[in-house]
Design a protein around this motif. Structure first.
Motif, PDB file in Angstrom:
ATOM      1  N   ALA A   1      33.820  35.351  49.003  1.00  0.00           N
ATOM      2  CA  ALA A   1      34.718  36.068  50.000  1.00  0.00           C
ATOM      3  C   ALA A   1      36.037  35.263  50.198  1.00  0.00           C
ATOM      4  O   ALA A   1      37.258  35.774  50.207  1.00  0.00           O
ATOM      5  CB  ALA A   1      34.117  36.752  51.285  1.00  0.00           C
ATOM      6  N   LEU A   2      35.900  33.845  50.385  1.00  0.00           N
ATOM      7  CA  LEU A   2      36.820  32.934  50.646  1.00  0.00           C
ATOM      8  C   LEU A   2      37.567  32.822  49.323  1.00  0.00           C
ATOM      9  O   LEU A   2      39.006  32.910  49.389  1.00  0.00           O
ATOM     10  CB  LEU A   2      36.088  31.744  51.055  1.00  0.00           C
ATOM     11  N   LYS A   3      36.906  32.956  48.136  1.00  0.00           N
ATOM     12  CA  LYS A   3      37.843  32.863  46.899  1.00  0.00           C
ATOM     13  C   LYS A   3      38.636  34.076  46.877  1.00  0.00           C
ATOM     14  O   LYS A   3      39.844  33.938  46.487  1.00  0.00           O
ATOM     15  CB  LYS A   3      36.957  32.756  45.790  1.00  0.00           C
ATOM     16  N   LEU A   4      38.245  35.199  47.298  1.00  0.00           N
ATOM     17  CA  LEU A   4      39.121  36.418  47.168  1.00  0.00           C
ATOM     18  C   LEU A   4      40.537  36.298  48.047  1.00  0.00           C
ATOM     19  O   LEU A   4      41.483  36.507  47.695  1.00  0.00           O
ATOM     20  CB  LEU A   4      38.287  37.809  47.351  1.00  0.00           C
ATOM     21  N   LEU A   5      40.145  36.146  49.294  1.00  0.00           N
ATOM     22  CA  LEU A   5      41.138  35.907  50.237  1.00  0.00           C
ATOM     23  C   LEU A   5      42.148  34.814  49.944  1.00  0.00           C
ATOM     24  O   LEU A   5      43.050  35.027  50.205  1.00  0.00           O
ATOM     25  CB  LEU A   5      40.321  35.587  51.594  1.00  0.00           C
ATOM     26  N   GLU A   6      41.815  33.645  49.078  1.00  0.00           N
ATOM     27  CA  GLU A   6      42.535  32.653  48.938  1.00  0.00           C
ATOM     28  C   GLU A   6      43.556  33.009  47.657  1.00  0.00           C
ATOM     29  O   GLU A   6      44.617  32.680  47.892  1.00  0.00           O
ATOM     30  CB  GLU A   6      41.830  31.542  48.579  1.00  0.00           C
ATOM     31  N   THR A   7      42.861  33.721  46.740  1.00  0.00           N
ATOM     32  CA  THR A   7      43.548  34.048  45.732  1.00  0.00           C
ATOM     33  C   THR A   7      44.330  35.221  45.430  1.00  0.00           C
ATOM     34  O   THR A   7      45.216  35.402  44.756  1.00  0.00           O
ATOM     35  CB  THR A   7      42.417  33.894  44.399  1.00  0.00           C
ATOM     36  N   LYS A   8      44.206  35.991  46.530  1.00  0.00           N
ATOM     37  CA  LYS A   8      45.008  37.510  46.375  1.00  0.00           C
ATOM     38  C   LYS A   8      46.046  37.456  47.473  1.00  0.00           C
ATOM     39  O   LYS A   8      45.908  36.749  48.582  1.00  0.00           O
ATOM     40  CB  LYS A   8      44.025  38.614  46.574  1.00  0.00           C
ATOM     41  N   GLU A   9      47.313  37.822  47.138  1.00  0.00           N
ATOM     42  CA  GLU A   9      48.191  37.816  47.853  1.00  0.00           C
ATOM     43  C   GLU A   9      48.415  38.457  49.382  1.00  0.00           C
ATOM     44  O   GLU A   9      48.631  38.461  50.419  1.00  0.00           O
ATOM     45  CB  GLU A   9      49.651  37.953  47.204  1.00  0.00           C
ATOM     46  N   ARG A  10      47.839  39.919  48.918  1.00  0.00           N
ATOM     47  CA  ARG A  10      47.597  40.971  50.080  1.00  0.00           C
ATOM     48  C   ARG A  10      46.147  41.337  50.458  1.00  0.00           C
ATOM     49  O   ARG A  10      45.376  41.277  49.634  1.00  0.00           O
ATOM     50  CB  ARG A  10      48.331  42.365  49.314  1.00  0.00           C
ATOM     51  N   ILE A  11      46.307  41.105  51.815  1.00  0.00           N
ATOM     52  CA  ILE A  11      44.897  41.771  52.239  1.00  0.00           C
ATOM     53  C   ILE A  11      45.103  43.180  52.880  1.00  0.00           C
ATOM     54  O   ILE A  11      45.943  43.171  53.869  1.00  0.00           O
ATOM     55  CB  ILE A  11      44.320  40.789  53.201  1.00  0.00           C
ATOM     56  N   PHE A  12      44.135  44.144  52.506  1.00  0.00           N
ATOM     57  CA  PHE A  12      44.314  45.565  53.113  1.00  0.00           C
ATOM     58  C   PHE A  12      43.028  45.342  54.016  1.00  0.00           C
ATOM     59  O   PHE A  12      41.506  45.028  53.421  1.00  0.00           O
ATOM     60  CB  PHE A  12      44.487  46.516  52.075  1.00  0.00           C
TER      61      PHE A  12
END
Length: 283
Positions: A122-133
């Protein structure tokens, strides 16, 4: 016993064979730690592979791990904690004791259940993606608001949406740079599972936060985070405990996120300072 409480909360998700295993375990709780899969299978009229799958389904890494948990919880000096519901005309002193015990049990179980591997994913996705919905309805909306408030403070672009007229166009227009974080205690909330269906079609990665067990939302997730599953209680105290569990999961993820980059901690300090400066100037 935390493990037994957890399984009782999952009874409607167990197959007939798994229910026979669970009932056999409850009747023979003292013997289970020294029994083999074959012995438990014979006693419950199932099969050894079914016994092993049952142990993993209820949160143990293996049958050995399951038996270790049973043994530890069955020790005479272990705390025999279980969730307690509020009674009519309950004295305040009793309420404080019950709710405190429920909260402590929820925190302990959630810490045990949360997978380090999934938290890192989950951390990897939150770090690499610019937008969080982020989306959640009802009580889960409070958790979604907490997520937005936390990640906003470190400069992450977070959108909190539950209106499909607002969320779906944004997902389509930012799908390459987005991750969708969905919160639903049951994992079956219709609006939230629909958002997951759309995100799957758009190939947008999905993080989910649900209670422990099988549910539709977790199956749709790229990363499924699961927390303590308190038994439903007559006076709905379990809803309070589910929020405690979800907030803990968010906190663990957030502080792991900022600890991986000192700049994140600095951003929190700066945000606090600017608020202090504003208050000092205007109040």
């Amino acid at each position: 016993m935390a493990l037994i409480n957890r399984i009782q909360g999952m009874e409607n998700e167990l197959s007939k064979a798994e229910l026979r295993i669970f009932r056999y375990i409850k009747r023979n709780i003292d013997k289970i730690p020294t029994m083999t899969a074959e012995q438990i299978a014979k006693g419950s009229k199932t099969s050894a592979p079914t016994v092993v799958r049952f142990a993993k389904k209820v949160g143990a890494s293996s049958l050995t791990d399951f038996k270790i948990q049973i043994s530890a919880e069955n020790q005479p000096n272990s705390a025999n904690q279980e969730y307690s519901d509020v009674k009519k005309n309950e004295p305040i002193a009793s309420l404080k004791e019950k709710l405190s015990q429920n909260a402590q049990l929820t925190l302990q179980e959630t810490t045990q259940i949360l997978s380090d591997e999934k938290l890192l994913a989950a951390l990897k996705l939150l770090e690499t993606k610019e937008r969080i919905f982020v989306a959640g309805v009802g009580a889960s909306h409070l958790v979604a608001e907490d997520i937005k408030q936390k990640w906003d403070r470190i400069g992450k672009s977070v959108s909190l949406e539950t209106n499909y007229n607002s969320l779906l166009p944004q997902l389509i227009n930012t799908k390459k740079d987005a991750v969708l974080w969905l919160i639903s205690n049951s994992g079956e909330t219709p609006e939230i599972t629909y958002f997951a269906d759309v995100a799957k079609e758009l190939k947008i990665p999905i993080i989910t936060l649900t209670r422990f067990g099988n549910n539709r939302l977790s199956k749709l997730a790229d990363v499924s985070l699961q927390v303590s599953r308190p038994q439903e209680a007559d006076q709905r105290s379990a809803a309070t405990n589910s929020l405690i569990a979800q907030f803990l999961a968010v906190d663990i993820l957030f502080y792991s996120y900022i600890s991986r980059n000192q700049e994140n901690a600095e951003k929190i300090y700066q945000s606090r300072q600017i608020i202090r400066d504003f208050r000092a100037k205007h109040f």
